[in-house]
Design an enzyme around this catalytic site. Structure first.
Site, PDB file in Angstrom:
ATOM      1  CB  SER A 277      -4.851 -12.848  -2.511  1.00  0.00           C
ATOM      2  OG  SER A 277      -5.631 -11.712  -2.228  1.00  0.00           O
TER       3      SER A 277
ATOM      4  CG  ASP B  38      -2.298  -8.448   3.421  1.00  0.00           C
ATOM      5  OD1 ASP B  38      -2.800  -7.501   2.793  1.00  0.00           O
ATOM      6  OD2 ASP B  38      -2.339  -9.629   3.038  1.00  0.00           O
TER       7      ASP B  38
ATOM      8  CG  HIS C 209      -2.221  -8.708  -0.470  1.00  0.00           C
ATOM      9  ND1 HIS C 209      -2.846  -9.592   0.382  1.00  0.00           N
ATOM     10  CD2 HIS C 209      -2.742  -8.941  -1.696  1.00  0.00           C
ATOM     11  CE1 HIS C 209      -3.728 -10.307  -0.303  1.00  0.00           C
ATOM     12  NE2 HIS C 209      -3.671  -9.932  -1.574  1.00  0.00           N
TER      13      HIS C 209
END
Length: 248
Positions: free
Chosen positions: A139, A194, A226
């Site tokens: 991320s 996601d 995610h």
């Protein structure tokens, strides 16, 4: 014998919206000894490096460890984080919003690049060759790693980015348009489900970097949100070992 170093900037998401914490990102590095350093960024406020290590172990059913890995634990500084209404959060850099279609907060990105460069320089001073260093993460951590490698450290061994993206007008792209040297290979993974960092953002990032001369691998994980999963981490581990074999 000097051991190679992997610097890995990681974040993880543990259902922050369910817990009511929102996207807070305290950042730490963890690892279990050997030749790689793993910076980790996590999403849930209050998490620690040990919490991240436990999460990885939970996903893999074992530690993500290597005989030849050295690990460092840098912590992202507390700073006002705009997507959280300006509340203090441990993040590697600020964002104007969580979107690929806005300006980057280049001041905080560059500040963190300077801090992480100090960690890399320390390892080089200790005898680790730059071509034995990998930078990467999950991320926000993956985005940080791409800035660090492709703008400041193009002589590292490679970059990986899991569920990560760069903004459409990223300073990374501007830097690579002027580049004439060989660039670090990119290993990228993204889940199609996601909802925080959209799959299309990661895919667009990969295609743009490839068009600018980066050798890339882009792995798609169907129905992955995610988060990390076992297959993804196993493929990452195989890539790390390919890039930094024990016998070099």
């Amino acid at each position: 014998m000097r051991l190679p170093v992997v610097a890995q900037v990681f974040r993880r998401r543990r259902q922050a919206h369910v817990q009511g914490t929102g996207p807070g990102f305290p950042g730490e590095l963890w690892g279990t000894g050997g030749v790689a350093a793993f910076p980790f960024l996590c999403v849930v406020a209050g998490d620690t490096g040990q919490g991240i290590k436990a999460y990885i172990k939970e996903v893999l059913n074992r530690d993500l460890s290597f005989q030849h890995i050295k690990v460092i634990y840098p912590t992202a500084p507390a700073r006002p984080y705009t997507p959280m209404g300006g509340s203090l959060s441990n993040v590697w850099f600020d964002r104007y919003k969580i979107s690929n279609d806005c300006q980057e907060h280049i001041e905080t990105i560059d500040s963190t690049c300077q801090e992480l460069t100090g960690l890399i320089d320390d390892e080089v001073k200790n005898g680790i060759r730059k071509n034995r260093i990998l930078l990467g993460g999950f991320s926000m951590g993956g985005g940080m790693a791409m800035h660090l490698a492709y703008r400041y450290h193009q002589d590292v061994a490679g970059v990986f980015a899991l569920s990560s993206f760069l903004n459409k007008n990223s300073a990374v792209y501007q830097a690579l348009k002027k580049n004439e040297t060989e660039l670090p290979e990119l290993f990228q993974c993204h889940g199609t489900a996601d909802e925080l960092v959209l799959y299309s953002w990661g895919e667009e990032t990969n295609k743009t970097l490839e068009s600018l001369g980066v050798t890339t691998t882009f792995l798609t994980f169907s129905n992955l949100h995610h988060e990390l999963n076992k297959d993804e981490l196993e493929k990452l581990q195989a890539w790390l070992l390919k890039k930094l074999p024990v016998d070099q």
